[in-house]
Scaffold this motif. Structure first.
Motif, PDB file in Angstrom:
ATOM      1  N   TRP A 133      -4.547   3.614  -3.536  1.00  0.00           N
ATOM      2  CA  TRP A 133      -5.590   2.638  -3.867  1.00  0.00           C
ATOM      3  C   TRP A 133      -6.726   2.747  -2.880  1.00  0.00           C
ATOM      4  O   TRP A 133      -6.517   2.743  -1.668  1.00  0.00           O
ATOM      5  CB  TRP A 133      -5.007   1.230  -3.846  1.00  0.00           C
ATOM      6  N   LYS A 134      -7.960   2.867  -3.395  1.00  0.00           N
ATOM      7  CA  LYS A 134      -9.134   2.983  -2.540  1.00  0.00           C
ATOM      8  C   LYS A 134      -9.694   1.607  -2.239  1.00  0.00           C
ATOM      9  O   LYS A 134      -9.904   0.802  -3.138  1.00  0.00           O
ATOM     10  CB  LYS A 134     -10.198   3.845  -3.227  1.00  0.00           C
ATOM     11  N   SER A 135      -9.939   1.357  -0.970  1.00  0.00           N
ATOM     12  CA  SER A 135     -10.458   0.065  -0.541  1.00  0.00           C
ATOM     13  C   SER A 135     -11.937  -0.056  -0.884  1.00  0.00           C
ATOM     14  O   SER A 135     -12.763   0.711  -0.403  1.00  0.00           O
ATOM     15  CB  SER A 135     -10.253  -0.085   0.974  1.00  0.00           C
ATOM     16  N   TYR A 183       0.840  -1.198   0.000  1.00  0.00           N
ATOM     17  CA  TYR A 183       0.000   0.000   0.000  1.00  0.00           C
ATOM     18  C   TYR A 183       0.874   1.247   0.000  1.00  0.00           C
ATOM     19  O   TYR A 183       1.790   1.392   0.806  1.00  0.00           O
ATOM     20  CB  TYR A 183      -0.899   0.001   1.231  1.00  0.00           C
ATOM     21  N   PHE A 201      -9.230  -5.781   7.943  1.00  0.00           N
ATOM     22  CA  PHE A 201      -9.729  -6.610   6.849  1.00  0.00           C
ATOM     23  C   PHE A 201     -11.229  -6.800   7.037  1.00  0.00           C
ATOM     24  O   PHE A 201     -11.671  -7.285   8.076  1.00  0.00           O
ATOM     25  CB  PHE A 201      -9.030  -7.968   6.835  1.00  0.00           C
ATOM     26  N   PRO A 211     -15.135  -2.950  -1.204  1.00  0.00           N
ATOM     27  CA  PRO A 211     -15.569  -4.338  -1.007  1.00  0.00           C
ATOM     28  C   PRO A 211     -15.879  -5.011  -2.340  1.00  0.00           C
ATOM     29  O   PRO A 211     -16.509  -4.418  -3.215  1.00  0.00           O
ATOM     30  CB  PRO A 211     -16.826  -4.195  -0.151  1.00  0.00           C
ATOM     31  N   GLY A 260      -3.255  -3.155   9.475  1.00  0.00           N
ATOM     32  CA  GLY A 260      -4.469  -2.608   8.883  1.00  0.00           C
ATOM     33  C   GLY A 260      -5.693  -3.357   9.364  1.00  0.00           C
ATOM     34  O   GLY A 260      -5.661  -4.010  10.405  1.00  0.00           O
ATOM     35  N   HIS A 308     -15.215  -8.731   0.604  1.00  0.00           N
ATOM     36  CA  HIS A 308     -14.045  -8.481   1.446  1.00  0.00           C
ATOM     37  C   HIS A 308     -13.238  -7.330   0.868  1.00  0.00           C
ATOM     38  O   HIS A 308     -13.368  -6.980  -0.298  1.00  0.00           O
ATOM     39  CB  HIS A 308     -13.160  -9.738   1.510  1.00  0.00           C
ATOM     40  N   THR A 309     -12.404  -6.753   1.702  1.00  0.00           N
ATOM     41  CA  THR A 309     -11.426  -5.774   1.263  1.00  0.00           C
ATOM     42  C   THR A 309     -10.484  -5.486   2.412  1.00  0.00           C
ATOM     43  O   THR A 309     -10.802  -5.745   3.579  1.00  0.00           O
ATOM     44  CB  THR A 309     -12.089  -4.461   0.787  1.00  0.00           C
ATOM     45  N   GLU A 310      -9.321  -4.973   2.098  1.00  0.00           N
ATOM     46  CA  GLU A 310      -8.348  -4.620   3.125  1.00  0.00           C
ATOM     47  C   GLU A 310      -8.206  -3.109   3.221  1.00  0.00           C
ATOM     48  O   GLU A 310      -8.478  -2.391   2.255  1.00  0.00           O
ATOM     49  CB  GLU A 310      -6.975  -5.253   2.836  1.00  0.00           C
ATOM     50  N   GLN A 311      -7.807  -2.625   4.386  1.00  0.00           N
ATOM     51  CA  GLN A 311      -7.578  -1.203   4.611  1.00  0.00           C
ATOM     52  C   GLN A 311      -6.263  -1.052   5.349  1.00  0.00           C
ATOM     53  O   GLN A 311      -6.110  -1.563   6.461  1.00  0.00           O
ATOM     54  CB  GLN A 311      -8.715  -0.591   5.430  1.00  0.00           C
ATOM     55  N   SER A 312      -5.303  -0.387   4.744  1.00  0.00           N
ATOM     56  CA  SER A 312      -3.981  -0.245   5.335  1.00  0.00           C
ATOM     57  C   SER A 312      -3.909   0.969   6.256  1.00  0.00           C
ATOM     58  O   SER A 312      -4.625   1.951   6.066  1.00  0.00           O
ATOM     59  CB  SER A 312      -2.921  -0.111   4.240  1.00  0.00           C
TER      60      SER A 312
END
Length: 296
Positions: free
Chosen positions: A32-34, A28, A54, A36, A52, A77-81
């Motif tokens: 990049w925009k998280s 990251y 998840f 879903p 981050g 799902h998605t991740e967020q740093s």
């Protein structure tokens, strides 16, 4: 001379029937925009470094170095740093297999994977093969994947389940993704059947069994979810909102909205505006109270 010999005994272990679709590495960098999303296949998400959160099937988990997340097929799902500690991770896309646990649902997160050295070594070997593409690299990658999956199954006491023959699950997952992304379009059961090359009656039956809702009911539910967000966060007219989310007319939108919520779109907007003003008022009163206490 000393010698030991071990016979390889057949064990009753289900063939994994897995197929490696891809492997990727990411770090990251704030660009990049998280968002879903979901896939019709399983993903393995391994954190190499950083911290981050998840989002997995509506739940948020805190993640960090050496965490391994198994994302089942068709689960959002998605991740967020964290900006202060950017996530670096490796992701595998795997078709044909998912995992279950007798104590947990198939949506599971695994933290602090105990065999991190072995796992990272295998992932690096796969990356090396894919990067250089030597003779037979696809076969090597597939065997390395099987070894990796068996290690995970052993360590976490998971039960592998083949979905290679579950055509209905894959097709319904694709339909769900299509509806989630294209809800504003003019969509009918006939157009969905054409998109999937499925008989529309089979599609309706399969999708209802898969989600609990018919395709059109799921579509309207998605549209209503977006409409509530627009009613709360914008001043667009009811007609504009109805058009933007794919309803053929304002009256039909209002009819569907009232049936689902028990109130008209306009009444819902007024209610949310009052709730928002009340919350702001409470916040202001709280801030004033704190200010008086500081002065005293």
């Amino acid at each position: 001379m000393s010698m030991q010999r071990y016979e390889i005994k057949p064990k009753h272990f289900q063939h994994l029937n897995s197929k490696l679709l891809y492997i990727s590495t990411s770090k990251y960098q704030g660009d990049w925009k998280s968002i879903p999303h979901s896939h019709h296949f399983t993903e393995l998400f391994y954190v190499v470094s950083g911290k981050g959160t998840f989002l997995l099937d509506g739940q948020i988990f805190f993640i960090g170095i050496n965490d391994l997340i198994i994302v089942p097929p068709n689960i959002e799902h998605t991740e967020q740093s964290l900006d202060a500690s950017p996530l670096e991770y490796i992701v595998l896309g795997i078709e044909g297999i998912t995992f279950f646990n007798t104590e947990l649902s198939s949506s599971r997160i695994i933290c602090n994977y105990s065999k991190k050295t072995e796992l990272l070594n295998i992932l690096n070997l796969i990356m090396e093969e894919v990067h250089h593409e030597p003779l037979g690299y696809t076969l090597v990658c597939q065997h390395l994947l099987d070894i990796l999956l068996i290690q995970i199954i052993r360590c976490q006491k998971l039960v592998p389940a083949s979905i290679g023959t579950a055509k209905m699950t894959r097709e319904c997952g694709q339909v769900k993704q299509y509806l989630d992304s294209n809800y504003a379009d003019n969509i009918s059961l006939d157009s969905l059947a054409a998109f999937t090359h499925m008989n529309k009656y089979y599609l309706a039956h399969a999708f209802t069994k898969y989600t609990g809702l018919s395709p059109i009911s799921y579509l309207n539910t998605k549209r209503l979810q977006v409409s509530r967000e627009l009613l709360e966060s914008t001043d667009h007219s009811i007609a504009e909102i109805a058009t933007s989310i794919g309803f053929s007319s304002q009256s039909y939108f209002s009819q569907v909205f009232k049936k689902a919520t028990g109130m008209t779109p306009n009444s819902y907007r007024k209610l949310k505006n009052r709730e928002h003003k009340h919350a702001e008022q409470k916040k202001e009163e709280h801030n004033q109270s704190r200010l008086h206490k500081i002065k005293d």
